[in-house]
Design an enzyme around this catalytic site. Structure first.
Site, mmCIF file in Angstrom:
data_model
loop_
_atom_site.group_PDB
_atom_site.id
_atom_site.type_symbol
_atom_site.label_atom_id
_atom_site.label_comp_id
_atom_site.label_asym_id
_atom_site.label_seq_id
_atom_site.Cartn_x
_atom_site.Cartn_y
_atom_site.Cartn_z
ATOM 1 N N LYS A 121 0.843 -1.216 0.000
ATOM 2 C CA LYS A 121 0.000 0.000 0.000
ATOM 3 C C LYS A 121 0.861 1.243 0.000
ATOM 4 C CE LYS A 121 1.028 1.293 4.343
ATOM 5 N NZ LYS A 121 1.833 2.463 4.649
ATOM 6 N N ASP B 88 -2.378 -1.940 10.112
ATOM 7 C CA ASP B 88 -2.417 -1.931 8.645
ATOM 8 C C ASP B 88 -2.981 -3.218 8.032
ATOM 9 O OD1 ASP B 88 -1.486 0.488 7.792
ATOM 10 O OD2 ASP B 88 0.563 -0.173 7.415
HETATM 11 C C1 LIG Z 1 2.449 4.064 9.459
HETATM 12 C C2 LIG Z 1 1.484 3.123 8.793
HETATM 13 C C3 LIG Z 1 0.572 3.948 7.854
HETATM 14 O O1 LIG Z 1 -0.301 3.138 7.126
HETATM 15 O O2 LIG Z 1 2.056 2.115 7.995
HETATM 16 P P1 LIG Z 1 3.590 1.723 7.649
HETATM 17 O O3 LIG Z 1 4.168 2.918 7.015
HETATM 18 O O4 LIG Z 1 4.283 1.347 8.922
HETATM 19 O O5 LIG Z 1 3.515 0.571 6.685
HETATM 20 C C4 LIG Z 1 0.619 2.406 9.837
HETATM 21 O O6 LIG Z 1 -0.057 3.311 10.651
HETATM 22 C C5 LIG Z 1 1.393 1.437 10.695
HETATM 23 O O7 LIG Z 1 0.630 0.287 10.836
HETATM 24 P P2 LIG Z 1 1.264 -1.081 11.407
HETATM 25 O O8 LIG Z 1 2.670 -1.216 10.895
HETATM 26 O O9 LIG Z 1 0.306 -2.182 11.180
HETATM 27 O O10 LIG Z 1 1.335 -0.701 12.921
HETATM 28 P P3 LIG Z 1 1.277 -1.642 14.216
HETATM 29 O O11 LIG Z 1 2.161 -2.808 14.008
HETATM 30 O O12 LIG Z 1 -0.151 -1.865 14.642
HETATM 31 O O13 LIG Z 1 1.939 -0.634 15.277
HETATM 32 C C6 LIG Z 1 3.331 -0.453 15.383
HETATM 33 C C7 LIG Z 1 3.581 0.798 16.178
HETATM 34 O O14 LIG Z 1 3.381 1.963 15.336
HETATM 35 C C8 LIG Z 1 2.819 3.027 16.088
HETATM 36 N N1 LIG Z 1 1.481 3.364 15.574
HETATM 37 C C9 LIG Z 1 0.877 2.583 14.636
HETATM 38 C C10 LIG Z 1 -0.382 2.916 14.140
HETATM 39 C C11 LIG Z 1 -1.013 4.074 14.680
HETATM 40 N N2 LIG Z 1 -2.255 4.426 14.284
HETATM 41 N N3 LIG Z 1 -0.403 4.824 15.620
HETATM 42 C C12 LIG Z 1 0.844 4.504 16.059
HETATM 43 O O15 LIG Z 1 1.413 5.210 16.899
HETATM 44 C C13 LIG Z 1 2.752 2.536 17.541
HETATM 45 O O16 LIG Z 1 3.968 2.896 18.156
HETATM 46 C C14 LIG Z 1 2.677 1.018 17.369
HETATM 47 O O17 LIG Z 1 3.149 0.318 18.509
#
Ligand SMILES: C[C@@](CO)(OP(=O)(O)O)[C@H](O)COP(=O)(O)OP(=O)(O)OC[C@H]1O[C@@H](n2ccc(N)nc2=O)[C@H](O)[C@@H]1O
Ligand SMILES: Nc1ncnc2c1ncn2[C@@H]1O[C@H](COP(=O)(O)OP(=O)(O)O)[C@@H](O)[C@H]1O
Length: 321
Positions: free
Chosen positions: A16, A146
Site C-alpha cells: 500500500k 495496517d
Molecule cells: C504508518 C502506517 C501507515 O499506514 O504504515 P507503515 O508505514 O508502517 O507501513 C501504519 O499506521 C502502521 O501500521 P502497522 O505497521 O500495522 O502498525 P502496528 O504494528 O499496529 O503498530 C506499530 C507501532 O506503530 C505506532 N502506531 C501505529 C499505528 C497508529 N495508528 N499509531 C501509532 O502510533 C505505535 O507505536 C505502534 O506500537
C-alpha cells in the site's frame, strides 16, 4: 480408508501507499488516531499455506534475511489468531507458511501486514471456513493496524488506528514509481520522532481528506498530485535526511509529485501515465539515490487466492489423526 489433505493455497497480496496520512495525538494505548487514504499497488507478496507436520514460516525474496521466521513473524501471528478464533489449537496449528516477498521489508508499504492478511485469507480457504471478509478484517486488526486494509485492497479511508476501513470507489488507475531505500525504518520510531518534532515546534500538517477523495474521483493525476500529503514525512526525513535527495530526484526525473510512503523510507512518485512512469523509473535508477526502483499501478484488489496446487493428495489417516 484414506484421509484427504487439502492442497496448499497461494494468495497474492498488495503493498500500500498512503495518499493522505493525517496523524493525531498520541493516545493512552500507545497508538495515534489516524485519518488515512490507502491505495493498494501492483507490487505484491505471495503467501502459500499448507497443512504440514513441520509447522513454521519460510521467507524468500526481497529482504528475506531481515524477516523473523519465529513467533514474531506477522504471518505466524495470523495463523495463531485465526486458529484461536475458530477453536483450533494455536500452539499446534499443523500449518506451514511460505512467503515470497517483493514488498520491501520495513519500507512503509505494509509488507508484513500484507503477509498476515494473505495468511488469514489463505487459511480461510485451506480450512474451508465459512467466514466473511469483515470477520477476517476484525481478526486482522488485532495483529496490526495496517492488516485490515490488505484484506480489502482497492482504495479506502482508514480511521481510528488506521484499522477501521471504508472502501472508496475509485474507477481510475494511477501510475507510481517506488524508490526503495538501502535500509528499513522502524514504524514506532518514526511516530516517536513525529511526537518529538511536534513537542519542539510545529511541523506542517496535511489538509483535509475530502480534497484528496475529490482528486481521486477526478481521475486526473495532476490534480491528485497537488493533494498528496503525509504527516509522517517530516519525521522520516528527519531520521533519514537522504530521503530529501531521493524526493527531489524523482520530481526532477519528471514525476508529478513525490512523497514518503507511510512511515518510510520508501518514496512513492505519482506519474502522468504508464510511459512516464517507466521513464521516471529509468532516470531515478541512474541517479544513485536509492537501492532499487519499481513501477506499480493502483488501485488493485486485496489479498486473493490465486491458486491451489494439484488435486487433493490422499495420505494415510494416522498422519492427521
Ligand atoms: C504508518 C502506517 C501507515 O499506514 O504504515 P507503515 O508505514 O508502517 O507501513 C501504519 O499506521 C502502521 O501500521 P502497522 O505497521 O500495522 O502498525 P502496528 O504494528 O499496529 O503498530 C506499530 C507501532 O506503530 C505506532 N502506531 C501505529 C499505528 C497508529 N495508528 N499509531 C501509532 O502510533 C505505535 O507505536 C505502534 O506500537
Ligand atoms: N512477514 C513479514 N514480512 C516483513 N516483515 C515482517 C514480517 N513479519 C514480521 N516482520 C517485522 O515487521 C517489521 C515491519 O515490517 P513491514 O511490515 O515490512 O514494514 P512497515 O511497517 O514499514 O510497512 C520488520 O522490521 C520485520 O522485522
Amino acid at each position: 480408508m484414506l484421509a484427504v489433505v487439502p492442497p496448499p493455497v497461494t494468495v497474492r497480496v498488495p503493498a500500500k501507499v498512503n495518499l493522505h496520512l493525517a496523524v493525531g495525538d498520541l493516545r493512552a494505548d500507545g497508538y495515534h488516531d489516524l485519518v488515512t487514504i490507502f491505495q493498494a499497488l501492483s507490487l505484491t507478496d505471495e503467501v502459500t499455506v499448507a497443512i504440514a507436520e513441520d509447522p513454521g514460516v519460510e521467507v524468500h525474496g526481497e529482504g528475506a534475511d531481515s524477516v523473523p521466521t519465529g513467533a514474531s513473524n506477522l504471518a505466524w501471528r495470523a495463523v495463531r489468531a485465526l486458529a484461536q478464533h475458530v477453536g483450533r489449537d494455536p500452539d499446534d496449528p499443523k500449518v506451514r507458511v511460505v512467503i515470497r516477498k517483493s514488498i520491501p521489508v520495513a519500507g512503509g508499504m505494509a509488507g508484513g501486514s500484507a503477509d498476515a492478511a494473505a495468511t488469514l485469507v489463505g487459511l480461510a480457504s485451506l480450512w474451508r471456513l465459512e467466514i466473511s471478509r469483515d470477520e477476517l478484517a476484525g481478526i486482522a486488526g488485532k495483529i496490526g493496524a495496517d492488516v485490515p486494509f490488505a484484506i480489502y485492497g482497492g482504495t479506502a479511508l482508514g480511521t481510528d488506528r488506521g484499522d477501521r476501513i471504508v472502501p472508496v470507489l475509485s474507477r481510475h488507475t494511477f501510475h507510481w514509481v517506488l524508490a526503495f531505500d538501502r535500509r528499513g525504518l522502524s514504524t514506532p520510531e518514526v511516530f516517536d520522532e513525529l511526537d518529538r518534532l511536534r513537542a519542539d515546534g510545529d511541523p506542517p500538517r496535511v489538509g483535509e481528506a475530502e480534497a484528496v477523495l475529490e482528486g481521486l474521483s477526478s481521475g486526473d493525476p495532476r490534480q491528485l498530485a497537488l493533494l498528496l500529503g503525509n504527516d509522517l514525512q517530516a519525521a522520516a526525513v528527519s531520521l533519514r535526511p537522504n530521503l530529501r535527495r531521493t524526493l527531489r530526484a524523482g520530481v526532477n526525473a519528471g514525476a508529478l509529485a513525490g512523497m514518503v510512503s507511510g512511515s518510510g523510507p520508501t518514496c512513492a512518485f505519482l506519474c502522468t501515465d504508464g510511459d512516464s512512469a517507466v521513464r521516471v523509473a529509468a532516470e531515478l535508477a541512474g541517479a544513485g539515490v536509492c537501492r532499487t526502483v519499481r513501477v506499480a499501478q493502483g488501485p488493485v484488489h486485496g489479498a486473493r487466492v490465486v491458486g491451489t496446487e494439484e488435486a487433493p493428495r490422499p495420505i494415510p489417516p494416522e498422519v492427521h489423526a
